[in-house]
Design an enzyme around this catalytic site. Structure first.
Site, short mmCIF file in Angstrom:
data_model
loop_
_atom_site.label_atom_id
_atom_site.label_comp_id
_atom_site.label_asym_id
_atom_site.label_seq_id
_atom_site.Cartn_x
_atom_site.Cartn_y
_atom_site.Cartn_z
N LYS A 176 30.69 31.54 -63.05
CA LYS A 176 29.35 31.98 -63.48
C LYS A 176 29.45 33.13 -64.47
CE LYS A 176 27.96 32.84 -59.29
NZ LYS A 176 29.16 32.36 -58.59
N THR A 177 30.23 34.13 -64.10
CA THR A 177 30.33 35.29 -64.98
C THR A 177 30.98 34.89 -66.30
OG1 THR A 177 30.46 36.71 -63.05
CG2 THR A 177 31.18 37.66 -65.13
N ASP A 231 23.54 38.64 -64.43
CA ASP A 231 24.57 38.16 -63.50
C ASP A 231 24.16 38.56 -62.07
OD1 ASP A 231 26.88 37.07 -62.52
OD2 ASP A 231 28.26 38.48 -63.48
N GLU A 232 24.68 37.89 -61.07
CA GLU A 232 24.38 38.20 -59.66
C GLU A 232 22.88 38.23 -59.41
OE1 GLU A 232 26.87 38.53 -57.53
OE2 GLU A 232 28.61 39.25 -58.66
N GLN A 272 25.84 34.34 -51.73
CA GLN A 272 26.40 35.67 -51.92
C GLN A 272 25.33 36.75 -51.98
OE1 GLN A 272 30.04 36.03 -54.46
NE2 GLN A 272 29.41 34.00 -55.16
N ARG A 295 37.14 36.69 -52.76
CA ARG A 295 37.73 37.56 -53.80
C ARG A 295 39.20 37.23 -54.02
NH1 ARG A 295 33.90 37.80 -56.20
NH2 ARG A 295 33.16 36.42 -54.59
P1 ATP Z 1 31.62 35.18 -58.28
O1 ATP Z 1 30.66 34.25 -57.58
O2 ATP Z 1 32.62 35.72 -57.35
O3 ATP Z 1 30.93 36.18 -59.12
P2 ATP Z 1 32.01 33.61 -60.65
O4 ATP Z 1 31.32 32.32 -60.37
O5 ATP Z 1 31.30 34.57 -61.48
O6 ATP Z 1 32.48 34.24 -59.28
P3 ATP Z 1 34.16 33.93 -62.49
O7 ATP Z 1 34.53 35.31 -62.08
O8 ATP Z 1 33.43 33.75 -63.75
O9 ATP Z 1 33.41 33.22 -61.29
O10 ATP Z 1 35.45 32.99 -62.53
C1 ATP Z 1 36.40 32.98 -61.48
C2 ATP Z 1 37.79 32.83 -62.05
O11 ATP Z 1 37.98 31.52 -62.56
C3 ATP Z 1 38.05 33.76 -63.21
O12 ATP Z 1 39.37 34.19 -63.16
C4 ATP Z 1 37.81 32.88 -64.41
O13 ATP Z 1 38.50 33.34 -65.54
C5 ATP Z 1 38.34 31.55 -63.93
N1 ATP Z 1 37.70 30.38 -64.58
C6 ATP Z 1 36.40 30.10 -64.61
N2 ATP Z 1 36.17 28.95 -65.28
C7 ATP Z 1 37.36 28.48 -65.68
C8 ATP Z 1 37.80 27.33 -66.42
N3 ATP Z 1 36.96 26.42 -66.87
N4 ATP Z 1 39.12 27.20 -66.64
C9 ATP Z 1 40.01 28.12 -66.17
N5 ATP Z 1 39.67 29.22 -65.48
C10 ATP Z 1 38.36 29.40 -65.23
MG MG Z 2 30.66 36.54 -61.08
#
Ligand code: ATP
Ligand code: MG
Length: 713
Positions: free
Chosen positions: A35-36, A220-221, A251, A604
């Protein structure tokens, strides 16, 4: 144009979100699904492909750490600098607005931010001046009442008293509190948001200006926005601008502070025609970790339900350690960390998470003993420590004598013989004449209404502040801070202190000067370095213990770990009453929130997750024997590897623990190592070539060794 750097490392639904055409968009997805990442790539897409100027973009995240990370990731991705883009937390952005428009917002130019401890003290004082009994009107409850109303956007005059005595009284206290804040030129955290919302509501032209400026707003969040934050965003979006939000209902962990997960659930009806994108592939955690986290969160009855999967291998099982007490837990965790470091893991890749900030101390002590640099996020942060706030109170008071919060703090610290009766008289006078405590002291003294000793003491204090009001123009900022600390007499005072913490406190005062020296004013055009520093102290609250760029093991509460990721994660204190916290025990909704917090914590971890609980724990001064947390039972066995060490002192060895040996070694057995010398086997795990033992060496402390290579005799 080549957009490969923006799109290449995205999967199909992520790409869809990043390139979505005009209109509002919600990305709803589980932990670690990107997402981020999507949010950041969306910004790059808008700027580089859609040609949206950087200053038209506003991005909101949840913590200062996340905001900094977002800024640096976007800078990596883009060819042009992102400086003019507004990226920050709700509080940080609201603060920025109020600094630019203090007049329209009805604030004084040098207004100061009051943290929750200052707020608590102010409320206590108000209760006293209203002659209300602390036991019937607990200040914590009043504080909670005021903050909750502000988070809902309500001023005292907006609250219905329901013809109820209690409610009427609360409203009255709230009103008094507001008056005191206005007089002193201080704002609390919730006020930042409420005030900046009102700023826009009351100044349509200003609102129009910002609506024109921020055509693209990203959050975000989103699951953890509260009512006032939601309203603030909504107002800014209006009917023309575009809102892009990402979040995860699983979350949502700030319900206790007014966050409304409904904001995410209602998004589509509040923004008709908006698109919804779901992401289901997790890129962060190895299979065992993800499956265990999924298994736990499934125990929550009310959720939208998502199916997260990973292409990753199962990876290592989750390690579970049952410590015999909290000291043993810390010792075990730090021992493990040493192993990881020896194997080449970076310190910053390791995090210790816990439910309550008080748990950090033992981990900190064990880290210090092992000389491992660490940094604590959240909890008792540097700028929240009493002596640091004492010093800053002087700085604030020298700048603005009418800052009552600072006055109360500084006037008798160090003690100058200004007793409670004198202070009461000052408070009473200030209240009667609706003036500041500073003004009241001057008037009382001049009117001869004080006893000679008190009058002298007050005069001495007034002189001290007055004499230093105009001295700070030519010398470097940090020197002026150092001087203020000196003249305040705080160092001398702590030198004499007998609580054993005097030296610590003096070091912390030195650290304030260091912090001032290293401080770079980020809002150069807007704020003096002093104001910027004080705002930084309140808003960022010392996220820089350890050296700023030193590589550190990361310690934080589960709440502050949101959005972050680490290869190695330890979660301590998985015990009933601690996690889930006993305050949530009777409320099913709170219990669900606790479980979400557990889900946040576990997700995490990227490669290795270790959970621990203690069989006995000293909490608030007494010994307790908590049951292991229910979350441990909710993890299916196949994902867990239990590690048990033998209780060394308090209990005899049991047959069960003796069977848990590695090769020929017995728990509790004396051994000798060619390099580390003599030691005792504490625990063991694995079999055959992977068998390892944990040994407590008399000279070098606790170490894990692979039996095959250790050459133990
Ligand atoms: P959270 O819910 O904990 O906030 P999030 O959904 O925001 O998590 P991110 O932090 O954006 O998730 O991504 C999680 C990890 O996966 C990061 O290290 C990111 O770089 C990696 N990632 C996300 N998408 C891809 C992708 N398409 N290919 C490779 N790595 C990815
Ligand atoms: Mg995130």
């Amino acid at each position: 144009m080549d957009v490969s750097h923006i799109l290449d490392e995205l999967n199909e639904p992520q790409r869809e979100a990043v390139t979505a055409s005009d209109g509002n968009c919600l990305v709803l997805a589980g932990a670690g699904s990107g997402k981020t990442r999507v949010l950041i790539h969306r910004m790059a897409w808008l700027i580089e492909v859609e040609q949206v100027p950087v200053w038209n973009i506003l991005a909101v995240t949840f913590t200062n750490k996340a905001a900094r990370e977002m800024r640096s990731r976007i800078d990596e991705l883009m060819t042009s600098p992102s400086g003019a883009m507004w990226v920050g937390t709700f509080h940080g952005l609201a603060h920025r607005l109020l600094r630019s428009h203090w007049k329209e917002a009805g604030l004084s130019q040098g207004f100061q931010i009051m943290d929750s401890d200052d707020q608590f003290r102010l409320i206590k004082r108000i209760l006293k001046s209203l002659e209300l009994d602390d036991s019937r009107w607990p200040p914590r409850q009043v504080q909670w009442f005021i903050n909750a109303r502000k988070d809902e956007g309500l001023r005292p005059q907006h609250i219905d008293d329901c013809d109820d005595f209690f409610q009427k009284q609360m409203i009255r206290i709230y009103q008094e509190y507001e008056d005191a804040c206005n007089r002193g030129g201080v704002v609390d955290f919730a006020e930042l948001l409420l005030r900046s919302h009102e700023l826009w509501l009351n100044n349509p032209q200003l609102l129009e200006h910002y609506r024109k400026r921020f055509s693209h707003i990203l959050v975000d969040e989103f699951q953890d926005t509260n009512s006032i934050q939601y309203a603030w965003i909504r107002l800014l979006v209006g009917n023309r601008n575009q809102l892009f939000v990402v979040g995860d209902d699983d979350q949502s962990i700030y319900g206790w502070r007014g966050a409304r997960v409904e904001n995410i659930l209602n998004f589509q009806s509040d923004y008709p025609g908006s698109s919804l994108i779901k992401l289901e592939q997790n890129y962060r955690s190895s299979g065992n970790i993800l499956k265990a986290a999924n298994a736990i969160i499934e125990h929550n009855p009310t959720r939208l339900g998502k199916n997260l999967w990973t292409e990753d291998d199962a990876g290592e099982p989750i390690h579970l350690y049952s410590a015999f007490n909290e000291v043993d837990e810390a010792r075990f965790v730090i021992g493990r960390i040493q192993d990881h470091l020896e194997q080449g893991m970076q310190r910053s890749g390791i995090a210790i998470l816990y439910r309550t900030s008080a748990q950090s101390r033992l981990f900190e002590e064990a880290l210090i003993q092992s000389s491992i640099p660490y940094r604590v996020y959240g909890g008792m942060r540097f700028f929240e420590r009493a002596e640091v706030k004492d010093a800053l109170a002087y700085v604030r008071l020298i700048k603005n004598q009418h800052d009552d919060v600072a006055f109360e703090r500084a006037v008798n610290q160090p003690p100058r013989g200004i007793g409670p009766r004198t202070l009461d008289a000052i408070r009473l006078h200030a209240r009667e004449f609706a003036c500041s405590m500073w003004q009241a002291s001057v008037e009382l003294k001049q009117g001869g209404a004080m006893q000679a000793r008190a009058a002298n003491a007050i005069q001495h204090f007034i002189d001290l502040i007055e004499e230093n009001r105009h001295t700070d123009e030519d010398i470097p900022f940090h020197e002026s801070i150092s001087r203020i600390i000196e003249i305040a007499g705080l160092r001398e005072h702590f030198k004499k202190s007998r609580d054993g913490k005097g030296q610590d406190r003096i070091e912390n005062l030195d650290e304030v000067v260091n912090a001032a020296r290293q401080f770079i004013n980020p809002e150069d055009e807007l704020l003096s370095v002093l104001d910027a520093f004080l705002a930084h102290a309140s808003l960022e609250a010392g996220e820089n213990q350890g050296q700023e760029h030193e590589e550190c093991v990361q310690l934080m509460t589960l709440h502050s770990a949101k959005g972050l990721e680490f290869p190695i994660v330890f979660i301590g204190g998985l015990e009933e009453g601690l996690f889930p916290h006993r305050m949530s025990a009777d409320d099913p909704e709170r219990l669900e929130e606790e479980r979400r917090l557990c889900y946040v914590g576990m997700t995490r971890a990227m490669q290795q997750l270790t959970l621990s609980h203690a069989e006995s724990r000293r909490l608030h001064g007494s010994e307790s024997y908590p049951l292991p947390s229910r979350y441990l039972r909710e993890i299916p066995h196949e994902y867990l590897l239990e590690i048990r060490s033998t209780p060394r002192i308090s209990r005899p060895y049991t047959a069960a623990s003796q069977t848990n040996t590695a090769g020929e070694f017995q728990l509790g057995q004396q051994v000798t190592h060619p390099k580390f010398g003599e030691g005792v086997i504490l625990s063991s795990e694995g079999e055959g070539s992977t068998a390892r033992v944990q040994v407590n060496f008399a000279e070098t402390g606790v170490k894990w060794l692979v039996v095959n290579y250790a050459n133990l005799s």
